[in-house]
Design a protein around this motif. Structure first.
Motif, PDB file in Angstrom:
ATOM      1  N   LYS A  39       0.804  -1.225   0.000  1.00 52.60           N
ATOM      2  CA  LYS A  39       0.000   0.000   0.000  1.00 52.60           C
ATOM      3  C   LYS A  39       0.835   1.272   0.000  1.00 52.60           C
ATOM      4  O   LYS A  39       0.335   2.349  -0.289  1.00 52.60           O
ATOM      5  N   GLY A  40       2.080   1.163   0.391  1.00 52.61           N
ATOM      6  CA  GLY A  40       2.928   2.342   0.484  1.00 52.61           C
ATOM      7  C   GLY A  40       2.858   2.998   1.843  1.00 52.61           C
ATOM      8  O   GLY A  40       2.482   2.379   2.839  1.00 52.61           O
ATOM      9  N   LEU A  41       3.167   4.264   1.851  1.00 51.47           N
ATOM     10  CA  LEU A  41       3.231   5.052   3.073  1.00 51.47           C
ATOM     11  C   LEU A  41       1.839   5.540   3.437  1.00 51.47           C
ATOM     12  O   LEU A  41       1.136   6.119   2.611  1.00 51.47           O
ATOM     13  N   HIS A  42       1.435   5.305   4.679  1.00 49.58           N
ATOM     14  CA  HIS A  42       0.130   5.782   5.146  1.00 49.58           C
ATOM     15  C   HIS A  42       0.066   5.753   6.668  1.00 49.58           C
ATOM     16  O   HIS A  42       0.945   5.220   7.325  1.00 49.58           O
ATOM     17  N   LEU A  43      -0.983   6.354   7.175  1.00 47.92           N
ATOM     18  CA  LEU A  43      -1.226   6.324   8.617  1.00 47.92           C
ATOM     19  C   LEU A  43      -2.075   5.110   8.931  1.00 47.92           C
ATOM     20  O   LEU A  43      -3.090   4.861   8.274  1.00 47.92           O
ATOM     21  N   ASP A  44      -1.665   4.366   9.943  1.00 47.24           N
ATOM     22  CA  ASP A  44      -2.354   3.136  10.310  1.00 47.24           C
ATOM     23  C   ASP A  44      -3.723   3.446  10.927  1.00 47.24           C
ATOM     24  O   ASP A  44      -3.797   4.074  11.988  1.00 47.24           O
ATOM     25  N   PRO A  45      -4.796   2.999  10.280  1.00 50.26           N
ATOM     26  CA  PRO A  45      -6.142   3.282  10.799  1.00 50.26           C
ATOM     27  C   PRO A  45      -6.435   2.571  12.120  1.00 50.26           C
ATOM     28  O   PRO A  45      -7.426   2.890  12.776  1.00 50.26           O
ATOM     29  N   PHE A  73      -3.198  12.833  14.583  1.00 44.78           N
ATOM     30  CA  PHE A  73      -1.870  12.847  13.984  1.00 44.78           C
ATOM     31  C   PHE A  73      -1.911  13.356  12.546  1.00 44.78           C
ATOM     32  O   PHE A  73      -1.007  14.049  12.103  1.00 44.78           O
ATOM     33  N   ALA A  74      -2.959  13.020  11.811  1.00 45.40           N
ATOM     34  CA  ALA A  74      -3.090  13.459  10.419  1.00 45.40           C
ATOM     35  C   ALA A  74      -3.172  14.975  10.326  1.00 45.40           C
ATOM     36  O   ALA A  74      -2.802  15.559   9.300  1.00 45.40           O
ATOM     37  N   ASN A  75      -3.630  15.632  11.377  1.00 44.59           N
ATOM     38  CA  ASN A  75      -3.753  17.090  11.376  1.00 44.59           C
ATOM     39  C   ASN A  75      -2.480  17.797  11.823  1.00 44.59           C
ATOM     40  O   ASN A  75      -2.419  19.015  11.820  1.00 44.59           O
ATOM     41  N   SER A  81      -0.283  15.573  -0.496  1.00 40.47           N
ATOM     42  CA  SER A  81      -1.400  16.200  -1.199  1.00 40.47           C
ATOM     43  C   SER A  81      -2.646  16.224  -0.301  1.00 40.47           C
ATOM     44  O   SER A  81      -3.362  17.222  -0.253  1.00 40.47           O
ATOM     45  N   ASN A  82      -2.887  15.150   0.416  1.00 33.12           N
ATOM     46  CA  ASN A  82      -4.013  15.107   1.342  1.00 33.12           C
ATOM     47  C   ASN A  82      -3.865  16.138   2.442  1.00 33.12           C
ATOM     48  O   ASN A  82      -4.836  16.742   2.875  1.00 33.12           O
ATOM     49  N   LYS A 115      -2.287  19.022   2.140  1.00 35.03           N
ATOM     50  CA  LYS A 115      -2.555  20.342   1.543  1.00 35.03           C
ATOM     51  C   LYS A 115      -4.051  20.580   1.408  1.00 35.03           C
ATOM     52  O   LYS A 115      -4.542  21.646   1.720  1.00 35.03           O
ATOM     53  N   SER A 116      -4.779  19.581   0.946  1.00 36.40           N
ATOM     54  CA  SER A 116      -6.212  19.768   0.757  1.00 36.40           C
ATOM     55  C   SER A 116      -6.945  19.868   2.083  1.00 36.40           C
ATOM     56  O   SER A 116      -7.962  20.518   2.190  1.00 36.40           O
ATOM     57  N   ASP A 117      -6.414  19.227   3.132  1.00 36.76           N
ATOM     58  CA  ASP A 117      -7.044  19.301   4.448  1.00 36.76           C
ATOM     59  C   ASP A 117      -6.761  20.618   5.155  1.00 36.76           C
ATOM     60  O   ASP A 117      -7.552  21.079   5.949  1.00 36.76           O
ATOM     61  N   THR A 118      -5.600  21.210   4.846  1.00 32.96           N
ATOM     62  CA  THR A 118      -5.200  22.410   5.575  1.00 32.96           C
ATOM     63  C   THR A 118      -5.440  23.685   4.790  1.00 32.96           C
ATOM     64  O   THR A 118      -5.216  24.764   5.294  1.00 32.96           O
ATOM     65  N   GLY A 119      -5.814  23.603   3.572  1.00 34.20           N
ATOM     66  CA  GLY A 119      -5.975  24.873   2.921  1.00 34.20           C
ATOM     67  C   GLY A 119      -6.482  24.783   1.573  1.00 34.20           C
ATOM     68  O   GLY A 119      -6.794  25.614   0.882  1.00 34.20           O
TER      69      GLY A 119
END
Length: 184
Positions: free
Chosen positions: A120-126, A134-136, A177-178, A180-184
């Protein structure tokens, strides 16, 4: 299999990031608690059935605390990993829900919930209940991605592991990219 580890050495930030190149020094890496949170629920989900790969630096750091390598490691034929005991990491205290070597925990533990999954690559573990918190944390997450790149480079050197770099960079750009879209 997923990988969430790092080893301290100086490195430049990767091409996935649009920001200016910066050096991360070994001393800062050891001190930097990438995803430390006062909100931690001490649920221990990150410590259950851990598959945490250990770098040479992680092992040396824990041995300096007086623990025998045999006590806290297991060789799986490919990597040296943290040993599990009773379904959790050997350093997880089920009574308190905390790591008994928290200030000296392995680098991958410091990066969690950021993981690199070979498929899956790099991601935050759900699985982490605080993954949204943490995502914020944009700057922490960017720093963690840079550190993860270094960890994977070290894995290649220490274990002759072959990283899927295209997957890493593609997923790192998607994660950025996620943000950027979440923060602005």
């Amino acid at each position: 299999m997923f990988i969430s580890i790092l080893t301290p050495k100086t490195f430049k930030n990767p091409c996935w990031c649009e920001c200016e190149a910066q050096e991360i020094r070994p001393s800062r890496l050891q001190e930097y608690p990438v995803f430390q949170s006062t909100k931690c629920l001490t649920c221990g989900k990150c410590c259950m059935q851990t598959e945490m790969i250990l770098t040479d630096q992680d092992v040396k750091q824990i041995e300096k605390l007086g623990y025998s390598r045999k006590y806290f490691t297991v060789w799986d034929g490919k990597f040296l990993r943290l040993r599990n005991e009773g379904g959790s990491c050997v350093f997880y205290d089920k009574g308190t829900g905390k790591c008994i070597i928290y200030q000296h925990r392995p680098s991958g533990c410091k990066l969690y919930p950021l993981i690199f999954d070979e498929n899956k690559g790099l991601h935050l573990d759900p699985e982490c209940p605080l993954v949204e918190d943490f995502a914020n944390r944009t700057e922490d997450l960017r720093e963690a991605v840079k550190l993860m790149e270094k960890v994977l480079q070290d894995l290649e050197k220490e274990y002759n592991y072959k990283v899927k770099w295209d997957l890493f960079y593609t997923s790192a750009r998607r994660l950025q990219s996620n943000l950027k879209s979440d923060t602005g």
